[in-house]
Each structure stands twice: as structure tokens, then as C-alpha cells.
Design a protein around this motif. Sequence first.
Motif, short mmCIF file in Angstrom:
data_model
loop_
_atom_site.label_atom_id
_atom_site.label_comp_id
_atom_site.label_asym_id
_atom_site.label_seq_id
_atom_site.Cartn_x
_atom_site.Cartn_y
_atom_site.Cartn_z
N ARG A 94 0.80 -1.23 0.00
CA ARG A 94 0.00 0.00 0.00
C ARG A 94 0.83 1.28 0.00
NH1 ARG A 94 -4.81 -1.56 4.35
NH2 ARG A 94 -5.55 -3.43 3.25
N ARG A 95 2.15 1.13 0.00
CA ARG A 95 3.06 2.28 -0.03
C ARG A 95 2.87 3.15 1.21
NH1 ARG A 95 4.38 3.20 -6.33
NH2 ARG A 95 3.30 1.37 -7.14
N GLN A 96 2.54 2.49 2.29
CA GLN A 96 2.45 3.15 3.59
C GLN A 96 3.42 2.45 4.53
OE1 GLN A 96 -1.65 2.74 4.70
NE2 GLN A 96 -2.38 4.25 3.22
N GLY A 97 4.32 3.22 5.13
CA GLY A 97 5.32 2.59 5.98
C GLY A 97 6.52 2.15 5.18
N SER A 98 7.37 1.37 5.82
CA SER A 98 8.64 0.96 5.22
C SER A 98 8.47 -0.18 4.22
CB SER A 98 9.61 0.51 6.32
OG SER A 98 10.73 -0.14 5.78
N PHE A 99 8.97 0.02 3.01
CA PHE A 99 8.96 -1.04 2.00
C PHE A 99 9.88 -2.18 2.41
CE2 PHE A 99 10.56 -2.59 -2.28
CZ PHE A 99 9.43 -3.34 -2.56
N GLU A 100 11.04 -1.83 2.95
CA GLU A 100 11.97 -2.85 3.43
C GLU A 100 11.35 -3.64 4.58
OE1 GLU A 100 16.52 -3.27 5.24
OE2 GLU A 100 15.83 -1.36 4.43
N GLY A 101 10.60 -2.96 5.44
CA GLY A 101 9.91 -3.65 6.53
C GLY A 101 8.88 -4.62 6.01
N TRP A 102 8.21 -4.24 4.93
CA TRP A 102 7.22 -5.12 4.29
C TRP A 102 7.89 -6.38 3.76
CZ3 TRP A 102 6.41 -6.40 -1.04
CH2 TRP A 102 5.16 -7.01 -1.32
N ILE A 103 9.04 -6.22 3.10
CA ILE A 103 9.79 -7.37 2.58
C ILE A 103 10.26 -8.25 3.75
CG2 ILE A 103 11.85 -8.10 1.32
CD1 ILE A 103 11.67 -5.52 -0.29
N LYS A 104 10.72 -7.61 4.80
CA LYS A 104 11.20 -8.35 5.97
C LYS A 104 10.10 -9.22 6.56
CE LYS A 104 13.05 -7.62 10.62
NZ LYS A 104 13.48 -6.60 11.62
N ARG A 105 8.88 -8.68 6.67
CA ARG A 105 7.77 -9.46 7.23
C ARG A 105 7.47 -10.68 6.35
NH1 ARG A 105 5.91 -4.28 8.37
NH2 ARG A 105 4.58 -4.22 6.51
N ILE A 106 7.61 -10.53 5.05
CA ILE A 106 7.39 -11.67 4.15
C ILE A 106 8.44 -12.74 4.40
CG2 ILE A 106 7.54 -12.40 1.72
CD1 ILE A 106 6.11 -9.84 0.95
N MET A 107 9.69 -12.34 4.61
CA MET A 107 10.76 -13.31 4.88
C MET A 107 10.51 -14.05 6.19
SD MET A 107 12.84 -13.24 2.35
CE MET A 107 12.84 -12.19 0.88
N VAL A 108 10.09 -13.32 7.21
CA VAL A 108 9.81 -13.94 8.51
C VAL A 108 8.65 -14.92 8.38
CG1 VAL A 108 9.02 -13.52 10.87
CG2 VAL A 108 10.74 -12.02 9.84
N ASN A 109 7.60 -14.52 7.67
CA ASN A 109 6.45 -15.42 7.48
C ASN A 109 6.84 -16.66 6.67
OD1 ASN A 109 4.64 -13.82 8.90
ND2 ASN A 109 4.03 -12.65 7.10
N THR A 110 7.73 -16.49 5.71
CA THR A 110 8.20 -17.63 4.92
C THR A 110 8.99 -18.59 5.81
OG1 THR A 110 8.35 -16.23 2.93
CG2 THR A 110 9.52 -18.33 2.88
#
Length: 216
Positions: A94-110
Amino acid sequence: MVKISNMSSDSNTFAIRQPFIKSALSKKRDWVSDEERIIDGCIAGDRKIQKLLYDRYSPTMMGICMRYSKSQDEAEDIMQDGFIKVFTNIEGFRRQGSFEGWIKRIMVNTALNYYQKSKKNRHQNIDEIRENTIIDDYEPERKLPYTQMEMLEAIRTLPAGYNMIFNLYVFEKYKHREIAEMLDISVNTSKSQLSKARTFLQKSLVHIKHKRNTQQ
């Protein structure tokens, strides 16, 4: 005269600081603009832009995946699957908040998905990891100097259940209630496993220190 002198001093200070402020703001705008370009390019399926995204964020994401894995190969598998999810779902960012943080959450969930699959394959629940898996040769020491690689080595020696809870709580800053929901365990189990993980980790670090000293 004093007032004029102070005003002059303040003006000079502002004049000196102004270029640095402008430079910092300019760099921030450039970074945001570049990030937007990467997001738009990935949404459009541009392979070169996808590679640019991968090259920019993969070193950081690899470090995260290494903490959740038992080997380099497993960490690479987690990261590759994570980036596939990034490219597949990037339009949903949604382009709200950190894009890197969004990627990080995906890695953690994976990594969490990998843990859940491996747990099913082993038919072993977190509660089944017993106290006797904790090394008890040495008393934990409060302050010991360790390198980043030694810390990573110790974290990766944690049993799978300990490792997951330790990482989620310490590095990802999840609360016990959230961890309990993610791993389908009780809050008390999350708390007790974190305590055991810390004990295990402290003793592993002591072993690493003794190993290092004997090699010198």
C-alpha cells in the motif's frame, strides 16, 4: 549590540547547517523516488528492475533468513521463496510505511511456514522439546565478548521451537500473545520456551568461548 551579535551568530549557524539539511532531504527524496520506481517496475514485471530490487535487499534478507535456518542452503531456500512472494504480491503493498519492513515481514512469514512444515514432518511439537536438551556443563556468564558470526552460530544451534520463538520475540519484537497465535501454542508455552531458549543460548555461547580459547 549584544542582541545584534546573537542574531548574527544564529544566522551564521543556520547558514552553515542549511546545506546539510538540504542535502539530507534531497537524498531522502531521491531514495523514495528510486524506491517508487522499483515498485512500479516490479508491478510491470520488468526483469531488470526485479533484479535491482533483489540486489538491493537480498544481503539484509539473507541475514534474517540465516537466523531462522540450520544451514546456508535452507536459508537460501527461505530467501528465494520469500522473494517470489515479494514479486507476486508487490502490487498489494500500500506504499504506507517501510517497504523494506514489508519485505522483511514476508521473509519472517516464509521462515515460519518452513518451521511449521518441518514440525509436521517430524511429528514434534514445541512442548515436546525437553529440558534435557539444554547443555548444563557450565554456568551462564553475564558479559562475554562475541563476534557477530559467533552469535549467529549460537542462535542457529537452538532447537527449532526455541529458535523460532527467540527470533520472533527478540528480533521481530512480537509479543507472546502474537507468537502464541502464530505458532498455535499457549502464551505460557511461548514464555517458558523463550526462557529455555535464553538458557540454551547462554550456555552455547560459553561453549563457543571455550572452543575459541582452546584454539588460540
